[in-house]
Motif scaffolding. Structure first.
Motif, mmCIF file in Angstrom:
data_model
loop_
_atom_site.group_PDB
_atom_site.id
_atom_site.type_symbol
_atom_site.label_atom_id
_atom_site.label_comp_id
_atom_site.label_asym_id
_atom_site.label_seq_id
_atom_site.Cartn_x
_atom_site.Cartn_y
_atom_site.Cartn_z
ATOM 1 N N PRO A 130 7.714 10.499 14.304
ATOM 2 C CA PRO A 130 6.485 10.475 13.513
ATOM 3 C C PRO A 130 5.435 11.419 14.095
ATOM 4 C CG PRO A 130 6.588 8.544 14.903
ATOM 5 C CD PRO A 130 7.903 9.277 15.087
ATOM 6 N N VAL A 131 4.473 11.774 13.270
ATOM 7 C CA VAL A 131 3.403 12.690 13.663
ATOM 8 C C VAL A 131 2.074 11.962 13.531
ATOM 9 C CG1 VAL A 131 2.263 14.895 13.206
ATOM 10 C CG2 VAL A 131 4.733 14.686 12.910
ATOM 11 N N GLY A 132 1.214 12.058 14.548
ATOM 12 C CA GLY A 132 -0.125 11.477 14.473
ATOM 13 C C GLY A 132 -0.129 9.988 14.786
ATOM 14 N N GLU A 133 -1.106 9.274 14.201
ATOM 15 C CA GLU A 133 -1.346 7.860 14.501
ATOM 16 C C GLU A 133 -0.250 6.935 13.977
ATOM 17 O OE1 GLU A 133 -4.258 7.074 10.637
ATOM 18 O OE2 GLU A 133 -4.962 6.599 12.652
ATOM 19 N N ALA A 134 0.603 7.439 13.134
ATOM 20 C CA ALA A 134 1.681 6.595 12.606
ATOM 21 C C ALA A 134 2.690 6.232 13.679
ATOM 22 C CB ALA A 134 2.383 7.305 11.451
ATOM 23 N N SER A 135 2.623 6.923 14.823
ATOM 24 C CA SER A 135 3.607 6.664 15.872
ATOM 25 C C SER A 135 3.269 5.429 16.703
ATOM 26 C CB SER A 135 3.712 7.884 16.798
ATOM 27 O OG SER A 135 2.442 8.153 17.398
ATOM 28 N N THR A 136 2.024 4.958 16.649
ATOM 29 C CA THR A 136 1.631 3.804 17.465
ATOM 30 C C THR A 136 0.774 2.847 16.661
ATOM 31 O OG1 THR A 136 -0.337 4.969 18.254
ATOM 32 C CG2 THR A 136 1.663 5.149 19.606
ATOM 33 N N GLY A 137 0.760 1.578 17.104
ATOM 34 C CA GLY A 137 -0.160 0.592 16.561
ATOM 35 C C GLY A 137 0.225 0.084 15.184
ATOM 36 N N VAL A 138 -0.700 -0.718 14.640
ATOM 37 C CA VAL A 138 -0.533 -1.356 13.338
ATOM 38 C C VAL A 138 -1.558 -0.763 12.382
ATOM 39 C CG1 VAL A 138 -0.633 -3.540 12.070
ATOM 40 C CG2 VAL A 138 0.319 -3.483 14.378
ATOM 41 N N ILE A 139 -1.128 -0.500 11.178
ATOM 42 C CA ILE A 139 -1.985 0.103 10.163
ATOM 43 C C ILE A 139 -2.522 -0.994 9.258
ATOM 44 C CG2 ILE A 139 -2.072 1.711 8.232
ATOM 45 C CD1 ILE A 139 0.280 3.173 9.573
ATOM 46 N N LYS A 140 -3.855 -1.004 9.079
ATOM 47 C CA LYS A 140 -4.470 -1.915 8.113
ATOM 48 C C LYS A 140 -4.582 -1.174 6.784
ATOM 49 C CE LYS A 140 -8.591 -4.683 7.199
ATOM 50 N NZ LYS A 140 -9.946 -5.068 7.686
ATOM 51 N N LEU A 141 -3.785 -1.602 5.826
ATOM 52 C CA LEU A 141 -3.704 -0.899 4.544
ATOM 53 C C LEU A 141 -4.494 -1.663 3.487
ATOM 54 C CD1 LEU A 141 -2.442 1.467 2.969
ATOM 55 C CD2 LEU A 141 -0.506 -0.026 2.452
ATOM 56 N N THR A 142 -5.602 -1.066 3.067
ATOM 57 C CA THR A 142 -6.402 -1.663 1.994
ATOM 58 C C THR A 142 -6.244 -0.888 0.689
ATOM 59 O OG1 THR A 142 -8.309 -0.365 2.737
ATOM 60 C CG2 THR A 142 -8.102 -2.627 3.568
ATOM 61 N N ASP A 143 -6.051 0.413 0.802
ATOM 62 C CA ASP A 143 -5.909 1.225 -0.411
ATOM 63 C C ASP A 143 -4.677 2.108 -0.323
ATOM 64 O OD1 ASP A 143 -6.261 2.504 -2.769
ATOM 65 O OD2 ASP A 143 -7.998 3.686 -2.145
ATOM 66 N N ALA A 144 -4.815 3.302 0.280
ATOM 67 C CA ALA A 144 -3.701 4.241 0.369
ATOM 68 C C ALA A 144 -3.642 4.819 1.771
ATOM 69 C CB ALA A 144 -3.846 5.356 -0.663
ATOM 70 N N TYR A 145 -2.431 5.210 2.150
ATOM 71 C CA TYR A 145 -2.213 5.786 3.483
ATOM 72 C C TYR A 145 -0.968 6.662 3.420
ATOM 73 C CZ TYR A 145 -1.325 6.084 8.504
ATOM 74 O OH TYR A 145 -1.097 6.537 9.767
ATOM 75 N N SER A 146 -1.009 7.797 4.147
ATOM 76 C CA SER A 146 0.153 8.687 4.214
ATOM 77 C C SER A 146 0.369 9.122 5.653
ATOM 78 C CB SER A 146 -0.045 9.915 3.314
ATOM 79 O OG SER A 146 -1.176 10.663 3.741
ATOM 80 N N TYR A 147 1.601 9.425 5.988
ATOM 81 C CA TYR A 147 1.936 9.873 7.342
ATOM 82 C C TYR A 147 3.124 10.828 7.258
ATOM 83 C CZ TYR A 147 5.651 6.339 7.033
ATOM 84 O OH TYR A 147 6.740 5.612 6.633
ATOM 85 N N ASP A 148 3.247 11.660 8.326
ATOM 86 C CA ASP A 148 4.274 12.690 8.354
ATOM 87 C C ASP A 148 5.342 12.359 9.385
ATOM 88 O OD1 ASP A 148 2.882 14.066 6.450
ATOM 89 O OD2 ASP A 148 1.957 15.480 7.861
#
Length: 284
Positions: free
Chosen positions: A188-206
């Motif tokens: 993964p690239v960026g913040e998607a590689s660590t932690g938990v994502i709080k998804l309220t609307d939309a989110y994308s990762y590479d």
């Protein structure tokens, strides 16, 4: 006195006949008297037997009878049993046992209801993880190094008022070789590689991946057959306990290799314009 026997030689025939008749009468009289005596003797014997029987019966009735009483041991045991239930110790023990059974039954009912509520909550969360969360593969582009690709994944929470907490696992990339799938390196690239994502609307990762594979299957002329598997853990809570489910979302694409001849692909596939880097396919 004995009668003098007559001299038979001196008797005439009429006298002999008279003598014979007299003897017959005497014999008959004797026999008759004997029968009378026998009858009298038989009645006396019968009466004697009946008298003895009646006397024995009267003696039996007059004899005192011993009363039938229960054994002494049985009476004592029965008495002890009745007094046992009046004992405070026994009554207290019975009350404690009854309370223990009641508490155990109550705990069992509570546990069953709790498990049922957990199952219902889990089923609801699994439904929301699939219906409320939309995952899409939006693009794949070739990197400048001439061997890698950058893939973009997009997520959207349909119910924005209720946030979803998502932990992304490493995305698996597989290239078909013959009849099998061969996994290739990806990260993964960026913040998607660590932690938990709080998804309220939309989110994308590479995600970057390098499909350096030889002998790949060519279902469409000039394209690799690739499977992309996105795994994630989903919860409605920032610090989940048992309220967490797993979702696996597969994608299938045809991927154009680096350095492919677009003119050959276009001619063999009869494509208008420049052949795209990837062609999405429905799940299979």
């Amino acid at each position: 006195m004995n009668a003098k026997r007559p001299d038979l030689a001196k008797l005439t025939s009429p006298e002999k006949d008279a003598l014979i008749r007299d003897l017959w009468r005497q014999v008959a009289a004797g026999q008759s008297e004997a029968r009378v005596l026998r009858r009298r003797l038989g009645i006396a014997e019968e009466a004697s037997e009946k008298g003895e029987s009646a006397l024995l019966e009267k003696l039996r009735e007059a004899a005192p009878r011993r009363p039938i009483e229960p054994p002494a041991g049985l009476a004592v045991k029965l008495g002890r049993g009745l007094r046992l239930w009046q004992s405070p110790v026994v009554m207290g023990t019975v009350a404690i046992l009854c309370a223990a059974f009641a508490i155990d039954g109550g705990i069992g009912i509570w546990q069953q209801r709790a498990l049922q509520q957990q199952r219902q909550a889990r089923l609801l969360l699994e439904h929301e993880a699939r219906s409320s969360l939309y995952v899409e593969l939006t693009r794949i582009v070739q990197e400048a190094d001439g061997k890698s690709y950058r893939m973009t994944m997009a997520m959207q929470n349909i119910d924005a008022a209720r946030p979803l907490y998502i932990m992304l696992n490493a995305v698996g990339i597989y290239v078909q070789t013959g009849m099998t799938w061969q996994q290739v390196p990806s990260r993964p690239v960026g913040e998607a590689s660590t932690g938990v994502i709080k998804l309220t609307d939309a989110y994308s990762y590479d995600v970057l991946f390098t499909p350096e594979v030889t002998g790949w299957a060519e279902l469409i002329p000039g394209y690799m057959h690739v499977r992309i598997q996105a795994d994630m853990l989903i919860s409605r809570s920032a610090q989940p306990g048992n309220d967490i489910v797993e979702r696996r979302t597969p994608f299938y694409v045809y991927l154009k290799p680096h350095g492919a001849n677009d003119a050959e692909i276009k001619a063999s596939g009869k494509m208008p314009g420049t052949p795209p880097v990837f062609i999405p396919m429905p799940p299979h």
